[in-house]
Scaffold this active site. Structure first.
Site, PDB file in Angstrom:
ATOM      1  N   HIS A  85      46.522  38.792  45.052  1.00  0.00           N
ATOM      2  CA  HIS A  85      45.211  39.884  46.190  1.00  0.00           C
ATOM      3  C   HIS A  85      44.630  39.448  46.962  1.00  0.00           C
ATOM      4  O   HIS A  85      44.087  40.000  47.935  1.00  0.00           O
ATOM      5  CB  HIS A  85      44.612  41.288  45.501  1.00  0.00           C
ATOM      6  CG  HIS A  85      43.764  41.349  44.679  1.00  0.00           C
ATOM      7  ND1 HIS A  85      43.255  40.844  43.430  1.00  0.00           N
ATOM      8  CD2 HIS A  85      41.892  40.626  44.899  1.00  0.00           C
ATOM      9  CE1 HIS A  85      42.240  41.003  43.066  1.00  0.00           C
ATOM     10  NE2 HIS A  85      40.982  40.236  43.586  1.00  0.00           N
ATOM     11  N   ASP A 221      48.982  38.012  39.067  1.00  0.00           N
ATOM     12  CA  ASP A 221      47.545  37.819  40.297  1.00  0.00           C
ATOM     13  C   ASP A 221      46.675  36.531  40.680  1.00  0.00           C
ATOM     14  O   ASP A 221      46.122  36.026  40.627  1.00  0.00           O
ATOM     15  CB  ASP A 221      46.584  38.959  40.126  1.00  0.00           C
ATOM     16  CG  ASP A 221      45.376  39.175  41.390  1.00  0.00           C
ATOM     17  OD1 ASP A 221      46.259  38.347  42.270  1.00  0.00           O
ATOM     18  OD2 ASP A 221      45.309  39.627  41.005  1.00  0.00           O
ATOM     19  N   SER A 650      37.188  37.045  41.706  1.00  0.00           N
ATOM     20  CA  SER A 650      38.256  37.862  41.973  1.00  0.00           C
ATOM     21  C   SER A 650      38.790  35.737  41.669  1.00  0.00           C
ATOM     22  O   SER A 650      38.136  35.476  43.571  1.00  0.00           O
ATOM     23  CB  SER A 650      39.247  38.553  42.894  1.00  0.00           C
ATOM     24  OG  SER A 650      39.186  39.317  42.111  1.00  0.00           O
TER      25      SER A 650
HETATM   26  N1  ARG Z   1      40.712  46.125  40.983  1.00  0.00           N
HETATM   27  C1  ARG Z   1      40.948  44.384  41.342  1.00  0.00           C
HETATM   28  C2  ARG Z   1      39.370  44.089  42.866  1.00  0.00           C
HETATM   29  O1  ARG Z   1      38.758  45.315  42.543  1.00  0.00           O
HETATM   30  C3  ARG Z   1      42.468  43.870  42.075  1.00  0.00           C
HETATM   31  C4  ARG Z   1      42.783  44.915  43.381  1.00  0.00           C
HETATM   32  C5  ARG Z   1      43.331  44.751  43.982  1.00  0.00           C
HETATM   33  N2  ARG Z   1      44.642  45.176  43.139  1.00  0.00           N
HETATM   34  C6  ARG Z   1      44.974  46.541  43.564  1.00  0.00           C
HETATM   35  N3  ARG Z   1      46.194  46.712  42.865  1.00  0.00           N
HETATM   36  N4  ARG Z   1      44.685  47.443  44.929  1.00  0.00           N
HETATM   37  O2  ARG Z   1      39.192  43.682  43.877  1.00  0.00           O
HETATM   38  N1  GLU Z   2      39.093  42.669  41.990  1.00  0.00           N
HETATM   39  C1  GLU Z   2      37.678  42.092  41.742  1.00  0.00           C
HETATM   40  C2  GLU Z   2      37.697  41.328  43.141  1.00  0.00           C
HETATM   41  O1  GLU Z   2      38.437  41.399  44.100  1.00  0.00           O
HETATM   42  C3  GLU Z   2      37.242  41.328  40.626  1.00  0.00           C
HETATM   43  C4  GLU Z   2      37.184  42.823  39.209  1.00  0.00           C
HETATM   44  C5  GLU Z   2      35.859  43.003  39.595  1.00  0.00           C
HETATM   45  O2  GLU Z   2      35.594  43.822  40.262  1.00  0.00           O
HETATM   46  O3  GLU Z   2      34.946  42.775  38.296  1.00  0.00           O
HETATM   47  O4  GLU Z   2      36.232  40.617  43.831  1.00  0.00           O
END
Ligand code: ARG
Ligand code: GLU
Length: 715
Positions: A85, A221, A650
């Site tokens: 991502h 990921d 991330s």
């Molecule tokens: N929750 C994660 C973050 O905050 C992953 C986001 C990307 N993945 C998704 N399915 N939208 O960035």
């Molecule tokens: N998915 C998040 C990011 O892109 C990390 C997840 C979180 O916030 O801990 O940084």
């Protein structure tokens, strides 16, 4: 037994007020503040192995990837890992219908096939130094906020200039502990970063938004890049003559995984946290502003889903919008629930009572802080709410945010220079192209009716954009009628009309934009923000900042034995904890790791987020896992631990007691996402993809074993 001993060892440490797992620590202070505890928890390396300015150390392998993620170097040829991502934008950029790398994955089988990404940078911290005294030189308590701010930026500017000249690095000064401490950070910035590999989205994004922020998780990921430098070894813009970067250190990779209770740490670039806020701020976030934002986003998501489920083309068009809106929607729900579950507001209130008694005895200057917060947060409420509605309701209508892109063009006149006009036209043309590619008007129209109705109902008549009042005056309060005429009359719904407008656009055409009903609605939002929100908000926030600065200082003075860690601020940090499952709800327990079995359980060819490719199924059927399976013979996919992470982490490596990489961090469990405000050892878990799954996919699935040959793999 081992777990018990770790627990005892931690409890016996002479610190209080912090729980194992909590904290994002400054690498250069680990020796002083954390090494003892880290060792008691099981770490076998030293603080100096993690961060050193005298010898190569783990820090030399950690980078800020782009502007918002972390990456790590895993070979002496500059090979780098981050999340899928995080590399999503680059993978998408290189994708076309013929070469759809998002769908099919991409693997460079030789250096020549690695793809350049103009604009993408990787930043490596070379060293940091405390410069609090120098930054605050000449600052005193009698200064106004403004004078203070000016003095600090003047000092910082001079310090940065001198340091850059002397070191040749790019230098920044960042504040820590809410303007109480300052550090100078020396960075090297690399500019030739090439895409090396990415799994198909049904691996890299498996579970999609359905599983996002959730555990148990089965997402592969990760994506792979390489840093290139000029032939002289120095950072350089892209050139075919550039060569792979030779780092001072690259992370060794362990195939031994981690077990329940094992020590782990995460090394990366957490973006923002606010752990030292007063109860009023927690209340404002968790109880006042999150709920309407959640509702507005949910409204949009429901409509997106309805159309996406009915039409696969629309699903693709709205995939990225859905992901964008859905990500923080879920996070906010988890955060508000978590604060309630932890009685977060009451906890802060209890602390504030103690604080007031302490202040009364020790320092009269601090006595006014809590009442001042009460006042400033109650004033801020109305403004924050109004600004949220502008962003989430007003500009949640795609038509209005698209119309906003024409603001500069609407302002041109006779005097506007030709080349400037031409630039504006080209940029509007580009905006139009990318807008219409993924625009489905029926969705937006339905969204507009729903959002504008909520906006209209929830915000006071005297404190909202004018176009909402027009609905009362001209449409007898009938939002649907208003929206119908808005979409019916605006040219911004039609690609043809927009391109006709932009063809031979002259300053005289500006009035066509100004008179457009969508642009009018956007303008009324803009002037509301500009005239009623911007200035008072800035002032309240500045006032608040200076209260926070004092409150932070006071909290540290009140608890001199407590180890404090600074809020995340996009600087390099270490957080450490243990591999650990958790109880998300009564009678429910989540184990700490997932396996390929779980991917097969979720598999459903009819649900986009859960499609599994035949190739992966065959590997599973034959249990063809190579050297990557665990002791039980399973193929591990992801695991959770109690490391205190946030957005920006991330792509960060998660490492074992020996400093070997065992996974890539990519998310948190949503039950624990209030850790940005308040960490809960029972619920706050970071989610990582197991490095064995990453290598398995590269090797067995993609046939890119040449990349693994470059790495230092420990069996
Ligand atoms: N929750 C994660 C973050 O905050 C992953 C986001 C990307 N993945 C998704 N399915 N939208 O960035
Ligand atoms: N998915 C998040 C990011 O892109 C990390 C997840 C979180 O916030 O801990 O940084």
């Amino acid at each position: 037994m081992k777990k018990l001993m770790i627990l005892l060892a931690v409890l016996m440490l002479p610190y209080y007020g912090l729980v194992a797992g909590e904290g994002m620590w400054i690498p250069m202070l680990l020796k002083q503040l954390n090494e003892k505890e880290m060792k008691a928890m099981g770490m076998r390396i030293t603080a100096e192995d993690i961060y050193s300015v005298n010898q190569s150390s783990l820090k030399d392998a950690i980078v800020l990837f782009g502007r918002g993620c972390t990456g790590e170097i895993v070979s002496d040829q500059g090979l780098m890992l981050t999340n899928h991502h995080c590399g999503y934008g680059q993978i998408q950029q290189h994708s076309s219908l013929e070469n759809d790398y998002l769908t099919n994955g991409f693997w460079a089988m030789s250096r020549e096939e690695e793809l350049p990404n103009p604009g993408l940078t990787v930043t490596m911290m070379k060293k940091m130094e405390e410069v609090t005294a120098q930054v605050l030189e000449g600052v005193n308590d009698d200064m106004s906020m403004k004078e203070r701010g000016e003095k600090i930026s003047e000092n910082s500017k001079a310090l940065i200039e001198a340091a850059e000249k002397e070191s040749g690095y790019q230098v920044a000064i960042k504040d820590f502990f809410i303007d109480n401490q300052y550090y100078m950070i020396y960075n090297e910035i690399y500019k030739d970063i090439r895409l090396v590999g990415a799994p198909p989205s049904n691996i890299g994004k498996f579970g999609g938004d359905t599983d996002n922020w959730m555990w148990p998780r089965h997402t592969g990921d990760f994506s792979v890049f390489r840093i290139y430098v000029g032939p002289d070894g120095k950072p350089a813009e892209y050139s075919a003559d550039n060569v792979p970067f030779k780092p001072d250190y690259h992370l060794p990779i362990s195939l031994n995984g981690a077990k329940e209770g094992d020590f782990t740490f995460v090394f990366g670039y957490p973006a923002r946290t606010s752990e030292y806020l007063p109860s009023y701020a927690i209340n404002l976030i968790a109880e006042v502003t999150n709920p309407p934002k959640i509702k507005l986003r949910e409204t949009r998501l429901d409509i997106f889903s309805k159309y996406a489920n009915a039409d696969p083309k629309v699903r693709i068009q709205y995939a990225s919008k859905h992901a964008g809106v859905g990500n923080y929607w879920k996070k906010m729900i988890g955060e508000s629930k978590g604060i309630r579950r932890m009685h977060g507001i009451e906890r802060k209130q209890d602390f504030e009572k103690e604080f007031m008694s302490w202040a009364k005895l020790e320092n009269n200057n601090y006595q006014g802080l809590i009442p001042a917060f009460e006042q400033s947060y109650s004033e801020l409420e109305k403004y924050n709410m109004a600004a949220d509605y502008v962003r989430e309701a007003g500009l949640g209508v795609e038509l209005l945010s698209f119309a906003a892109r024409f603001r500069s063009l609407s302002e041109v006149d006779k005097e506007t220079a030709d080349d400037k006009l031409q630039k504006l036209i080209t940029s509007a043309q580009n905006a139009g192209e990318s807008f219409f590619k993924d625009y489905h008007q029926p969705i937006d129209e339905e969204v507009a009716v729903a959002l504008i109705a909520i906006y209209h109902a929830e915000q006071p008549v005297d404190f909202r954009p004018e176009f909402l009042n027009e609905i009362d005056n001209k449409y007898k309060g009938n939002t649907k009628k208003y929206v119908q005429q808005l979409f019916g009359k605006s040219i911004f719904t039609s690609e043809e009309a927009v391109s006709k407008l932009l063809q031979n656009f002259s300053y005289k055409d500006a009035k066509k934009i100004l008179r457009d009903p969508a642009f009018e609605a956007y303008s009324s939002i803009h002037s509301f923000f500009d005239q009623k929100l911007r200035q008072p908000m800035q002032q309240l926030m500045a006032q608040n900042d200076s209260l926070q600065r004092l409150y932070m200082l006071a909290q540290m003075q009140m608890q001199p034995e407590k180890r404090f860690y600074p809020d995340a601020n996009f600087s390099l940090r270490v957080t450490y904890g243990n591999v650990d499952g958790y109880h998300p709800a009564d009678a429910v327990y989540y184990n700490y790791y997932t396996t390929l079995d779980g991917i097969m359980e979720k598999e459903d060819p009819n649900i986009y987020d859960y499609v599994v490719e035949d190739k992966l199924k065959t590997l599973y059927k034959n249990q063809d896992f190579g050297p990557y399976s665990n002791e039980q013979g399973e193929m591990p996919v992801a695991f959770v631990a109690s490391n205190h992470t946030t957005g920006g982490n991330s792509g960060s490596p998660i490492l074992n007691a020996d400093g070997q990489m065992i996974g890539i961090n990519f998310d948190r469990c949503w039950e624990g996402t209030m850790s940005d405000l308040m960490y809960d050892p029972a619920m706050s878990r970071n989610i990582s993809v197991d490095i064995r799954y990453v290598l398995f996919i590269m090797d067995k699935f993609a046939g890119a074993s040449h990349l693994i040959d470059e790495m230092t793999v420990i069996k």
